[in-house]
Design a protein around this motif. Structure first.
Motif, PDB file in Angstrom:
ATOM      1  N   THR A 116       0.754  -1.236  -0.176  1.00 53.72           N
ATOM      2  CA  THR A 116      -0.129   0.027   0.024  1.00 53.72           C
ATOM      3  C   THR A 116       0.706   1.276  -0.005  1.00 53.72           C
ATOM      4  OG1 THR A 116      -1.367  -1.255   1.311  1.00 53.72           O
ATOM      5  CG2 THR A 116      -2.041   0.890   1.102  1.00 53.72           C
ATOM      6  N   ILE A 117       1.992   1.158   0.934  1.00 53.30           N
ATOM      7  CA  ILE A 117       2.922   2.523   0.811  1.00 53.30           C
ATOM      8  C   ILE A 117       3.596   2.777  -0.344  1.00 53.30           C
ATOM      9  CG2 ILE A 117       4.894   3.478   2.057  1.00 53.30           C
ATOM     10  CD1 ILE A 117       4.213   1.856   4.326  1.00 53.30           C
ATOM     11  N   ILE A 118       4.014   1.342  -1.102  1.00 50.71           N
ATOM     12  CA  ILE A 118       4.588   1.833  -2.582  1.00 50.71           C
ATOM     13  C   ILE A 118       3.430   2.191  -3.502  1.00 50.71           C
ATOM     14  CG2 ILE A 118       5.759   0.516  -4.482  1.00 50.71           C
ATOM     15  CD1 ILE A 118       7.376  -0.941  -2.450  1.00 50.71           C
ATOM     16  N   TRP A 124       1.549   9.896   1.432  1.00 48.61           N
ATOM     17  CA  TRP A 124       0.258   9.545   2.051  1.00 48.61           C
ATOM     18  C   TRP A 124       0.161   8.846   3.229  1.00 48.61           C
ATOM     19  CZ3 TRP A 124      -1.338   4.460   2.544  1.00 48.61           C
ATOM     20  CH2 TRP A 124      -2.563   4.131   2.545  1.00 48.61           C
ATOM     21  N   PHE A 125       1.222   7.886   3.399  1.00 48.03           N
ATOM     22  CA  PHE A 125       1.084   7.040   4.555  1.00 48.03           C
ATOM     23  C   PHE A 125       1.367   7.801   5.730  1.00 48.03           C
ATOM     24  CE2 PHE A 125       3.019   3.945   7.568  1.00 48.03           C
ATOM     25  CZ  PHE A 125       2.284   3.050   7.675  1.00 48.03           C
ATOM     26  N   LYS A 126       2.395   8.774   5.585  1.00 46.72           N
ATOM     27  CA  LYS A 126       2.738   9.659   6.945  1.00 46.72           C
ATOM     28  C   LYS A 126       1.731  10.813   7.062  1.00 46.72           C
ATOM     29  CE  LYS A 126       7.592  10.349   5.487  1.00 46.72           C
ATOM     30  NZ  LYS A 126       8.293  11.050   4.961  1.00 46.72           N
ATOM     31  N   LYS A 127       0.675  11.000   6.146  1.00 48.23           N
ATOM     32  CA  LYS A 127      -0.371  11.744   6.613  1.00 48.23           C
ATOM     33  C   LYS A 127      -1.311  11.119   7.748  1.00 48.23           C
ATOM     34  CE  LYS A 127      -1.004  14.274   2.430  1.00 48.23           C
ATOM     35  NZ  LYS A 127      -1.351  13.550   1.249  1.00 48.23           N
ATOM     36  N   GLY A 135       1.038   6.133  10.061  1.00 48.48           N
ATOM     37  CA  GLY A 135       0.045   5.015   9.732  1.00 48.48           C
ATOM     38  C   GLY A 135      -0.752   4.610  10.883  1.00 48.48           C
ATOM     39  N   THR A 136      -1.316   3.456  10.376  1.00 50.40           N
ATOM     40  CA  THR A 136      -2.204   2.796  11.378  1.00 50.40           C
ATOM     41  C   THR A 136      -1.817   1.623  12.277  1.00 50.40           C
ATOM     42  OG1 THR A 136      -2.788   1.040   9.568  1.00 50.40           O
ATOM     43  CG2 THR A 136      -4.022   3.075   9.304  1.00 50.40           C
ATOM     44  N   LYS A 137      -2.679   1.312  13.339  1.00 53.53           N
ATOM     45  CA  LYS A 137      -2.180   0.320  14.079  1.00 53.53           C
ATOM     46  C   LYS A 137      -3.362  -0.747  14.203  1.00 53.53           C
ATOM     47  CE  LYS A 137       0.189  -2.203  16.823  1.00 53.53           C
ATOM     48  NZ  LYS A 137      -0.223  -3.068  15.962  1.00 53.53           N
ATOM     49  N   THR A 138      -3.192  -2.100  14.063  1.00 56.35           N
ATOM     50  CA  THR A 138      -4.209  -2.899  14.625  1.00 56.35           C
ATOM     51  C   THR A 138      -4.167  -3.322  16.076  1.00 56.35           C
ATOM     52  OG1 THR A 138      -2.820  -4.665  13.932  1.00 56.35           O
ATOM     53  CG2 THR A 138      -4.697  -3.950  12.337  1.00 56.35           C
ATOM     54  N   PHE A 139      -5.606  -3.107  16.622  1.00 55.56           N
ATOM     55  CA  PHE A 139      -5.466  -3.661  18.246  1.00 55.56           C
ATOM     56  C   PHE A 139      -6.282  -4.642  18.287  1.00 55.56           C
ATOM     57  CE2 PHE A 139      -4.138   0.927  18.591  1.00 55.56           C
ATOM     58  CZ  PHE A 139      -2.995   0.660  19.546  1.00 55.56           C
ATOM     59  N   ALA A 140      -6.114  -5.671  19.070  1.00 55.21           N
ATOM     60  CA  ALA A 140      -7.250  -6.794  19.375  1.00 55.21           C
ATOM     61  C   ALA A 140      -7.710  -6.237  20.726  1.00 55.21           C
ATOM     62  CB  ALA A 140      -6.337  -7.975  19.655  1.00 55.21           C
ATOM     63  N   LEU A 141      -9.145  -5.725  20.599  1.00 56.05           N
ATOM     64  CA  LEU A 141     -10.011  -5.139  21.685  1.00 56.05           C
ATOM     65  C   LEU A 141     -10.652  -6.345  22.410  1.00 56.05           C
ATOM     66  CD1 LEU A 141     -10.649  -2.527  23.259  1.00 56.05           C
ATOM     67  CD2 LEU A 141     -12.259  -2.146  21.267  1.00 56.05           C
ATOM     68  N   THR A 142     -10.455  -6.605  23.655  1.00 54.39           N
ATOM     69  CA  THR A 142     -11.272  -7.621  24.193  1.00 54.39           C
ATOM     70  C   THR A 142     -11.359  -7.241  25.961  1.00 54.39           C
ATOM     71  OG1 THR A 142      -9.421  -8.772  25.168  1.00 54.39           O
ATOM     72  CG2 THR A 142     -10.038  -9.669  22.902  1.00 54.39           C
TER      73      THR A 142
END
Ligand code: SF4
Ligand code: SF4
Ligand code: SF4
Lengths: 382, 567
Positions: A116-118, A124-127, A135-142
């Motif tokens: 995606t970055i490429i 775009w990513f830095k925005k 960028g983004t981060k995934t979390f496991a919300l439990t």
């Protein structure tokens, strides 16, 4: 992710990629296998990718579920068929990694971002995200949360947004107490951190880590000492056993925590936990050991009173620790049937038939056998 | 231009030292460590050797190479605090019955507990409940004493390539174990005792049979004879205040007599006998087209190793018994006394204990004592070793040559055999009897000699990892040696598992193996007879007892055969 790895292969001149995945995740293994097959059929993997002279093969390596194999050098050792045990650095994995060759080793999320970055460009990513955590981060919300699941948010999203806007708040109308961030070796955050942006810098300022991206929400009925004990039980079992502070230190911390939740805590235990925690964090060989004491140290930091209540008053403020409960018979309700006495495994209940029975608190082991057996609901737990 | 770094304010010149721990030692700073040994790979597990850099960060000095311009401290308040905690944690999981431990006084854990002033341990301890493994004749494993430094594992795998032991289980359940956690006696262990030689605590020690020998000595109905191996005489002196490598045979003979041994013999006679038989065998193999290369057979750990891992090469091993077994067989066969005869051997070696128990040797050696056990017995007997008069061993097994005494060093058997073989083949006296190419402590040595019209190519190997490499080459036909000497212990028997314990710091500070070896070479250089066939006692033995070299009687008493382990 596959595309990201192929690109990394082109960039570094690597022709083999390895995916290390737990054997206990058969679904993930099946999906990965299928994806690799499809990519190979389409000529995106294998020899002469898209007619170029670049070849790249992907291997799936199923690990036996050792937590420590998340550590780079333990992971490569495991792929090589050796004991999953971290080694000292230098040399680093980029110099001497898998099969003693320079190795690019990253998490799934990192590779997944590459294509995606490429495509869209780094600007775009830095925005997305904050200045130092892009960028983004995934979390496991439990945990005790209304909407549990995997989420992906821009870096710097606040805890409040995650828990309330996305998570829908604490489950069953409960009251928020804390959130454990960063997996079993992370730390806890409290109400005062609601407006803390979730990014590397802000988290490290309060002594927490993003770690594995776990977010476990806890309500007021959760005992923080028990939470710390639970995570310590996990890390000490998952320690590879190599270095002294991690192997011996986590065992002793767990021993102390077990004592405390059993009502056998002693004066000095909190200090000893802190002393051990600090020594382990500073001297352990790998990341597992260096962060193992995290949950204990941060729960002591924010909930020291809960520890004190367990140790000095022999009380669990959250009412969660079984061994610290007092079980009594209400003389008003007791009909003197003796059913409870007959079910008590340690003969702690005495009394005369048709008169109220009494529990000898010195003998009671808080097993609760009597509770469920009283036909008149005369037995109470506090 | 030289490069420097600053350690505790001292300017330390960097000269290719592998790590900061070694460099610090050179400028007089002792950084504590349990798991570091200069001869083994870096493990980095004890975390005692950490240093603090200018930014207050901690790193392990064993695994950090020195870099120019680095400024570090090795002894800050923070480091002391953590080291004490590590020690307390180790002590909490260690069976602390020091007063009855063989390593008391030599144990690294005991030393550090004392040095770091550990005054109490705040954690419960169940380590003494673990039961020791008594199954091996050679070594004793006591898991309750193990601090999991991993030295034994690295020794057994990296240097010996035996792989008898490894890590098992995770976290606080981790331990050193054999495959499937069985007895060490049922593992591929060859009994070399090198694990015990590096173990910093009493977790692996050499099996102690002193009580059995004391019992025989105290029995008036029994005649007790004893033989002393070459390497012991240059190994045991340090325990009594002598310089490393001093030959103390004369005093040892006196001590043994005082302890009640009826006859003291010299294993060197066995070594001279071995050379007579072995060089004869070699010449025979070369001239008559026998199996080549021929391997030496003196080292029982090597024999066990070959029987297990190289069953296809067993015909390449000399059929000669080891010097210990040759002498014992001769002593027993020529004994004329009335009393029951018990024969003891004092060896630098733990594997010899197992060799003596092999059924085909008929119990010729009743007990094997390591140098370590003899040191303890001498102390127990109240002998002031340093001030003893010297005395000579007893006839008829006392006269030896310089060729036999060098058996204790890697290359010694080769050199001794060459001295005799060359003279036998050429029929001419050697001008220079020293074959310096095969001397020294390197693990692999090669040489080529023109002997008459023969070209003799030899290799000398010590350490079983090196042996593995040579054996693989022999197997694949990649090498054309005629004669190969193999000793299991790196450097040969001077560094045997049964020799007095040498601490890891001493191992990195001085060439103790080389010093012991040069003690033997010095003795050889001072002898008038330096070739086994010049030993008049040996000639007399053949004339009066064995008959011909390689003859019928010699074969019966001095030779043996080997069997694959899994047959
Ligand atoms: S005695 Fe030798 S072979 Fe046996 S375990 Fe120790 S190092 Fe390995
Ligand atoms: S047995 Fe000795 S050398 Fe082996 S790990 Fe334990 S303490 Fe270290
Ligand atoms: S080299 Fe010597 S001390 Fe070592 S096992 Fe062999 S015979 Fe024994």
């Amino acid at each position: 992710m596959i595309e990201g790895m192929v690109i990394a292969g082109i960039a570094t001149g690597a022709n083999d990629g390895y995916i290390y995945v737990r054997a206990e995740y058969p679904k993930a293994v099946a999906r990965l296998t299928l994806a690799i097959e499809q990519a190979t059929e389409l000529g995106l993997l294998g020899d002469n990718i898209l007619g170029t002279n670049f070849s790249f093969k992907m291997h799936i390596n199923r690990g036996a579920g050792a937590f420590v194999c998340g550590e780079g050098s333990a992971l490569t050792a495991s792929i090589e068929g050796k004991r999953g045990m971290p080694r000292t650095k230098p040399p680093r994995t980029v110099e001497h990694g898998l099969f003693d060759k320079p190795t690019v080793l990253n998490n799934v999320e990192t590779y997944a971002n590459v294509s995606t970055i490429i495509n869209k460009g780094s600007e775009w990513f830095k925005k997305i995200g904050t200045e130092n955590s892009t960028g983004t981060k995934t979390f496991a919300l439990t945990g005790n949360i209304q909407n549990a699941g995997l989420i992906e948010v821009p870096m710097g999203t606040t805890l409040r947004e995650v828990i309330f806007d996305i998570g829908g708040g604490v489950r069953d109308g409960g009251e928020f107490k804390a959130v454990q961030i960063g997996g079993p070796s992370g730390g806890c955050l409290t109400e005062e951190h609601f407006d803390l942006p979730l990014d590397f810098d802000s988290l490290s300022k309060v002594g927490a880590i993003i770690g594995s991206g776990g977010l476990v929400v806890m309500d007021q009925k959760t005992c923080m000492v028990e939470v710390a004990r639970f995570f310590m039980d996990f890390t000490q079992k998952e320690s590879c056993g190599k270095c002294v502070p991690c192997r011996e230190g986590t065992k002793r911390m767990l021993e102390i925590l077990n004592r405390i939740v059993d009502g056998k805590g002693e004066d000095g235990d909190i200090e000893l936990l802190k002393e051990l925690g600090e020594a382990i964090s500073k001297t352990a060989l790998c990341g597992l050991g260096k962060t193992a004491a995290g949950p204990v140290l941060s729960t002591i930091k924010y909930f020291e009173n809960e520890y004190k209540a367990h140790i000095y008053d022999k009380k669990c403020p959250a009412g969660a620790c079984q061994k610290l409960k007092t079980i009594t018979i209400d003389p008003e309700l007791c009909k003197g049937c003796s059913k409870c006495a007959r079910n008590c495994p340690v003969n702690a209940i005495k009394g005369e038939i048709k008169k109220p029975f009494v529990i000898d608190q010195k003998l009671c082991i808080k097993c609760g056998a009597c509770l469920s057996n009283c036909p008149f609901k005369a037995i109470k737990e506090m | 231009m030289s490069e420097y770094m600053i350690i505790d304010g001292i300017k330390a010149e960097i000269n290719g030292e592998k790590n900061i721990l070694e460099l610090a030692r050179k400028v007089g700073i002792e950084i504590p460590a349990f798991c570091y040994d200069p001869e083994l790979s870096i493990y980095g597990a004890c975390r005692m050797c950490m240093f603090e850099d200018e930014r207050g960060r901690l790193e392990a000095s064993c695994s950090t190479p020195p870099r120019a311009g680095m400024v570090i401290k090795t002894n800050t308040a923070k480091l002391r605090k953590y080291r004490k905690m590590i020690l307390e944690l180790l002590l909490a999981n260690h069976c602390r019955d020091c007063t009855t431990c063989h390593m008391s006084g030599k144990c690294r854990l005991q030393e550090f507990a004392y040095k770091f002033n550990i005054e109490g341990v705040r954690f419960p301890n169940n380590a003494c409940q673990l039961s020791p493994d008594h199954s091996s004749y050679c070594i004793l494993r006591d898991p309750g004493k193990c601090i999991l430094c991993g030295k034994c594992v690295r020794m057994c795998n990296e240097i010996q390539s035996v792989g008898a032991i490894d890590y098992a289980f995770r976290g606080s359940k981790m331990k050193i174990a054999t495959a499937f956690d069985g007895d060490i006696a049922n593992s591929p262990c060859v009994g070399c005792g090198q694990c015990a030689a590096v173990c910093p605590t009493g977790a692996i020690t050499i099996r102690d049979d002193a009580d059995l020998v004391w019992k025989a000595l105290g029995n008036p109905e029994v005649e007790v004879s004893v033989q002393v191996a070459p390497a012991v005489r240059v190994g045991l002196g340090t325990e009594f205040g002598f310089e490393e490598g001093t030959n103390v045979m004369g005093k040892l003979v006196t001590a043994l007599k005082e302890m009640g041994f009826d006859k003291v013999y010299d294993t060197n006679i066995g070594a001279d006998l071995t050379i007579m038989e072995e060089s004869n065998e070699l010449i025979h193999r070369i001239k008559k087209g026998g199996k080549l290369p021929m391997f030496t057979s003196c080292c029982p750990a090597w024999i066990r190793f070959a029987e297990d891992k190289y069953p296809d090469l067993l015909d390449n091993i000399s059929t000669c018994k080891s010097p210990m077994q040759m002498l014992a067989a001769t002593v027993k066969a020529t004994y004329k006394g009335e009393k029951k005869h018990v024969h003891v051997a004092i060896m630098p070696c733990s594997a010899k204990k197992d060799e003596a128990k092999r059924a085909k040797f008929n119990g010729d050696v009743d007990y094997v004592l390591s140098a370590q056990e003899v040191v303890r017995m001498i102390r127990e007997h109240g002998i002031h070793f340093k001030y003893l008069e010297e005395s000579l061993p007893d006839v008829p097994f006392k006269e030896y040559t310089g060729a036999s005494v060098i058996f204790g060093a890697s290359g010694g058997v080769m050199e001794a055999a060459l001295r005799t073989a060359v003279e036998t083949i050429t029929g001419q006296k050697l001008g220079n009897v020293e074959f310096s190419e095969v001397r020294g402590m390197q693990g692999v040595k090669e040489a080529e000699y023109a002997v008459g019209d023969l070209n003799v190519k030899v290799a000398v190997v010590s350490g079983l990892k090196n042996a593995t490499e040579i054996c693989n080459k022999v197997r694949s036909g990649e090498c054309d040696y005629q004669f190969i000497e193999i000793m299991s212990c790196p450097g040969g028997c001077v560094n045997g598992g049964g020799q007095p314990f040498v601490d890891a710091f001493k191992r990195s500070d001085m060439d103790y193996k080389g010093m012991r070896a040069s003690g033997l070479y010095k003795t050889d250089a001072n002898m008038s007879a330096r070739k086994s066939h010049e030993n008049s006692a040996i000639s007399a033995l053949y004339d009066n007892f064995f008959g011909e070299v390689g003859g019928h009687k010699a074969h019966e008493l001095l030779h043996t055969h080997y069997e694959p382990k899994n047959k």
